[in-house]
Enzyme design. Sequence first.
Site, PDB file in Angstrom:
ATOM      1  N   GLU A  16       0.818  -1.217   0.000  1.00 64.03           N
ATOM      2  CA  GLU A  16       0.000   0.000   0.000  1.00 64.03           C
ATOM      3  C   GLU A  16       0.857   1.274   0.000  1.00 64.03           C
ATOM      4  OE1 GLU A  16      -3.740  -0.465   2.504  1.00 64.03           O
ATOM      5  OE2 GLU A  16      -2.495  -2.074   3.306  1.00 64.03           O
ATOM      6  N   SER A 175      -6.613  -2.556   2.014  1.00 64.38           N
ATOM      7  CA  SER A 175      -6.957  -2.019   0.697  1.00 64.38           C
ATOM      8  C   SER A 175      -7.274  -3.120  -0.312  1.00 64.38           C
ATOM      9  CB  SER A 175      -5.832  -1.125   0.168  1.00 64.38           C
ATOM     10  OG  SER A 175      -5.704   0.024   0.960  1.00 64.38           O
ATOM     11  N   TYR A 247      -9.142   2.170  -6.172  1.00 62.82           N
ATOM     12  CA  TYR A 247      -8.097   3.136  -6.455  1.00 62.82           C
ATOM     13  C   TYR A 247      -7.814   3.390  -7.932  1.00 62.82           C
ATOM     14  CZ  TYR A 247      -7.226   2.439  -1.519  1.00 62.82           C
ATOM     15  OH  TYR A 247      -7.374   2.358  -0.161  1.00 62.82           O
ATOM     16  N   ARG A 286     -11.835   3.471  10.869  1.00 58.37           N
ATOM     17  CA  ARG A 286     -13.001   3.277  10.010  1.00 58.37           C
ATOM     18  C   ARG A 286     -13.493   1.863  10.257  1.00 58.37           C
ATOM     19  NH1 ARG A 286     -11.127   2.807   4.847  1.00 58.37           N
ATOM     20  NH2 ARG A 286     -11.799   0.634   4.850  1.00 58.37           N
ATOM     21  N   ASP A 288     -15.888  -1.099   9.153  1.00 57.64           N
ATOM     22  CA  ASP A 288     -16.580  -1.552   7.942  1.00 57.64           C
ATOM     23  C   ASP A 288     -17.540  -2.692   8.267  1.00 57.64           C
ATOM     24  OD1 ASP A 288     -14.830   0.225   6.829  1.00 57.64           O
ATOM     25  OD2 ASP A 288     -13.624  -1.267   5.770  1.00 57.64           O
ATOM     26  N   GLU A 302     -14.333  -5.283   9.048  1.00 55.44           N
ATOM     27  CA  GLU A 302     -12.962  -4.903   9.381  1.00 55.44           C
ATOM     28  C   GLU A 302     -12.953  -3.649  10.238  1.00 55.44           C
ATOM     29  OE1 GLU A 302     -10.419  -4.319   6.043  1.00 55.44           O
ATOM     30  OE2 GLU A 302     -10.989  -6.175   5.039  1.00 55.44           O
ATOM     31  N   ASN A 304     -10.253  -0.530  10.427  1.00 54.72           N
ATOM     32  CA  ASN A 304      -9.055   0.056   9.820  1.00 54.72           C
ATOM     33  C   ASN A 304      -8.539   1.171  10.718  1.00 54.72           C
ATOM     34  OD1 ASN A 304      -8.926  -1.045   6.808  1.00 54.72           O
ATOM     35  ND2 ASN A 304     -11.070  -0.779   7.384  1.00 54.72           N
ATOM     36  N   GLY A 308      -7.582   5.308   4.672  1.00 55.12           N
ATOM     37  CA  GLY A 308      -7.088   6.208   3.646  1.00 55.12           C
ATOM     38  C   GLY A 308      -7.537   7.642   3.853  1.00 55.12           C
TER      39      GLY A 308
END
Length: 351
Positions: A16, A175, A247, A286, A288, A302, A304, A308
């Site tokens: 990443e 990611s 991305y 974050r 999810d 998940e 995080n 990002g």
Amino acid sequence: MPARRLLIVFGGRSSEHEISLRSATEILKAIDHQQFTPVLLGIRRDGGWYTGPTDGSLEAVIESGEPVSDVRKLAPDLVFPVLHGPYGEDGTFQGLLEVLGLPYVGSGVLASALCMDKALLKHVLGTQSPAIPIVPWLEVDAHGLGTAGQRQEICDAIVEEIGFPCFVKPANQGSSVGISRVDEEAGLWRALTLAARYDDKLVVEKGIDAREIELAVLGNGDAHTLVSAPGEIGLPSGEWYDYENKYLKDAASLQIPAVLPDAVAQRLQDLALRAFRVAGCKGLARIDFLVDRATLQPYLNEINTMPGFTTISMYPKLIERAGVPYAELIGQLCELALTHHAARSKLSVTR
């Protein structure tokens, strides 16, 4: 009060690396220079450390910057490790900062490592009372893929216990790197082989017809912690949120807030805060979820700990919708880091 020297760390050894550069570029642009004096530390893919001027590209710092042998020589007041994935988001870099006694943005060693390891996180979430819901899953040891007999045994277990569709993931990546959707048994071997390129511990999850819902958390887990409204990742029919859609194609649409019944949205916020606290997260995360389209049953997917910060990233968009603009978000994260560091410094490490 003079501006604090904020060390922005970016790049890194993980897959990443490029995403980290994008995130750090946006953070550097938005910094309030009355509050912070940015200092750069770029980490090459080979692990080398470099610094350079803040008025050029971050790629130039990594490619031709001045070598750094000791982060303390950069004299930071605090650190923003904008590192995604292994060797940055997994507790390793956080451990170094702890040893050096430097305050830093984000979760500590244990929470970072736990949330990076999808298998361990699922084990922890499943032991809560009541359990935080997760989809049916299996842990696979990639070392067991060495012989045809072992491979068949693993595939048989996946077919019997998980079924299709399923998702095969490396346990310690982010990611969507190394993740495959598998719709029939013939595709299992290739998916397991791909995931094993990135980790020796794999996770296989049951695929459900679900909506991708994400929430942002800002705080140190206390009563003042902010949990955003849920946001939804929208994709064309038949697509899933893989690396390319995240991305490269920019194919996803973001719906903030997600269109959900109030009771479901509230449950998601409650589960997000509970998971943040259970994992011991600090600063930001974050969270999810997968929400079953038919039943609206949420499943935590998940956590995080360093999501990002690119212009298309969900975390800053969710927080901005909750009332915290991008530049202010950076300032709040730094203050949360300093507050947590000060509280930890008061704890005695000796008897």
